[in-house]
Write a protein that holds these residues in place. Sequence first.
Motif, PDB file in Angstrom:
ATOM      1  N   SER A 103       0.962  -1.381  -0.098  1.00  0.00           N
ATOM      2  CA  SER A 103       0.100   0.094  -0.051  1.00  0.00           C
ATOM      3  C   SER A 103       0.836   1.097   0.035  1.00  0.00           C
ATOM      4  O   SER A 103       0.539   2.004  -0.678  1.00  0.00           O
ATOM      5  CB  SER A 103      -0.930   0.069   1.278  1.00  0.00           C
ATOM      6  N   GLU A 104       2.084   1.329   0.786  1.00  0.00           N
ATOM      7  CA  GLU A 104       2.584   2.494   0.714  1.00  0.00           C
ATOM      8  C   GLU A 104       3.462   2.679  -0.563  1.00  0.00           C
ATOM      9  O   GLU A 104       3.742   3.699  -1.068  1.00  0.00           O
ATOM     10  CB  GLU A 104       3.975   2.173   1.943  1.00  0.00           C
TER      11      GLU A 104
ATOM     12  N   HIS B 286      -4.283   4.627   7.848  1.00  0.00           N
ATOM     13  CA  HIS B 286      -3.651   3.271   7.289  1.00  0.00           C
ATOM     14  C   HIS B 286      -3.197   2.348   8.213  1.00  0.00           C
ATOM     15  O   HIS B 286      -2.793   1.319   7.916  1.00  0.00           O
ATOM     16  CB  HIS B 286      -2.206   3.944   6.503  1.00  0.00           C
ATOM     17  N   LYS B 287      -3.018   2.905   9.489  1.00  0.00           N
ATOM     18  CA  LYS B 287      -2.678   1.751  10.712  1.00  0.00           C
ATOM     19  C   LYS B 287      -3.477   0.766  11.207  1.00  0.00           C
ATOM     20  O   LYS B 287      -4.746   0.930  11.041  1.00  0.00           O
ATOM     21  CB  LYS B 287      -2.127   2.710  11.703  1.00  0.00           C
TER      22      LYS B 287
ATOM     23  N   ARG C 141      -6.883   4.476   0.349  1.00  0.00           N
ATOM     24  CA  ARG C 141      -5.779   4.288   1.391  1.00  0.00           C
ATOM     25  C   ARG C 141      -4.373   5.119   1.032  1.00  0.00           C
ATOM     26  O   ARG C 141      -3.853   5.798   1.738  1.00  0.00           O
ATOM     27  CB  ARG C 141      -5.608   2.898   1.577  1.00  0.00           C
TER      28      ARG C 141
ATOM     29  N   ALA D 134       0.938   4.240  -2.807  1.00  0.00           N
ATOM     30  CA  ALA D 134       0.753   5.583  -2.565  1.00  0.00           C
ATOM     31  C   ALA D 134       1.788   6.385  -3.115  1.00  0.00           C
ATOM     32  O   ALA D 134       1.620   7.673  -3.535  1.00  0.00           O
ATOM     33  CB  ALA D 134       0.616   5.660  -1.033  1.00  0.00           C
TER      34      ALA D 134
ATOM     35  N   ILE E 270      -2.375   7.691   3.121  1.00  0.00           N
ATOM     36  CA  ILE E 270      -1.070   7.375   3.514  1.00  0.00           C
ATOM     37  C   ILE E 270      -0.352   8.621   2.967  1.00  0.00           C
ATOM     38  O   ILE E 270       0.555   9.159   3.805  1.00  0.00           O
ATOM     39  CB  ILE E 270      -0.413   6.191   2.429  1.00  0.00           C
ATOM     40  N   ASN E 271      -0.700   9.260   1.929  1.00  0.00           N
ATOM     41  CA  ASN E 271       0.215  10.480   1.404  1.00  0.00           C
ATOM     42  C   ASN E 271      -0.173  11.703   2.137  1.00  0.00           C
ATOM     43  O   ASN E 271       0.703  12.589   2.420  1.00  0.00           O
ATOM     44  CB  ASN E 271      -0.116  10.505  -0.079  1.00  0.00           C
TER      45      ASN E 271
END
Length: 159
Positions: A85-86, A158-159, A147, A89, A151-152
């Motif tokens: 996901s990161e 996101h956690k 998401r 992003a 994150i951005n």
Amino acid sequence: MNIKLVVVGKLKEKYFKAGIDEYSKRLSRFCKFRIIEVPDEKAPESLSESEMQDVMDKEGTRILDKIADKEYVYALAILGKERASEEFAKEIDKLATYGHSDITFVIGGSLGLAPKVLKRADTQISFGRFTLPHQLMRLVLTEQIYRAFMINEGSPYHK
């Protein structure tokens, strides 16, 4: 930023629609988000290889008709690149930073995407090797796009 999903077939289940509607509403603060449905090609249960190619080709033409030259295209494909996901992003952020303000995601029909659609794609993305119903994939993809924006933004979502 404009984000578009081009998908084959209609969304039938109300619970998928409700989830997608919720994430679409949340996404509205970050981008213009829309989903374009193209008709799926009616086909019998058992198809020959050439009939399968014909179905994918017809659906592929409908998909490509909805994509402009300037759009950055992600094709969802089992053999595409998996991303955390990161990482996803960061990609979205980088695309926006470097002038790709029109991003399109393509989800094919039950037989997959025609070679011409995969060729048009700037990148292929995979959510793993599982086979998922296309309607569920719409919901999962919409959530992951949301998401990415969270994150951005540095949000605790996101956690």
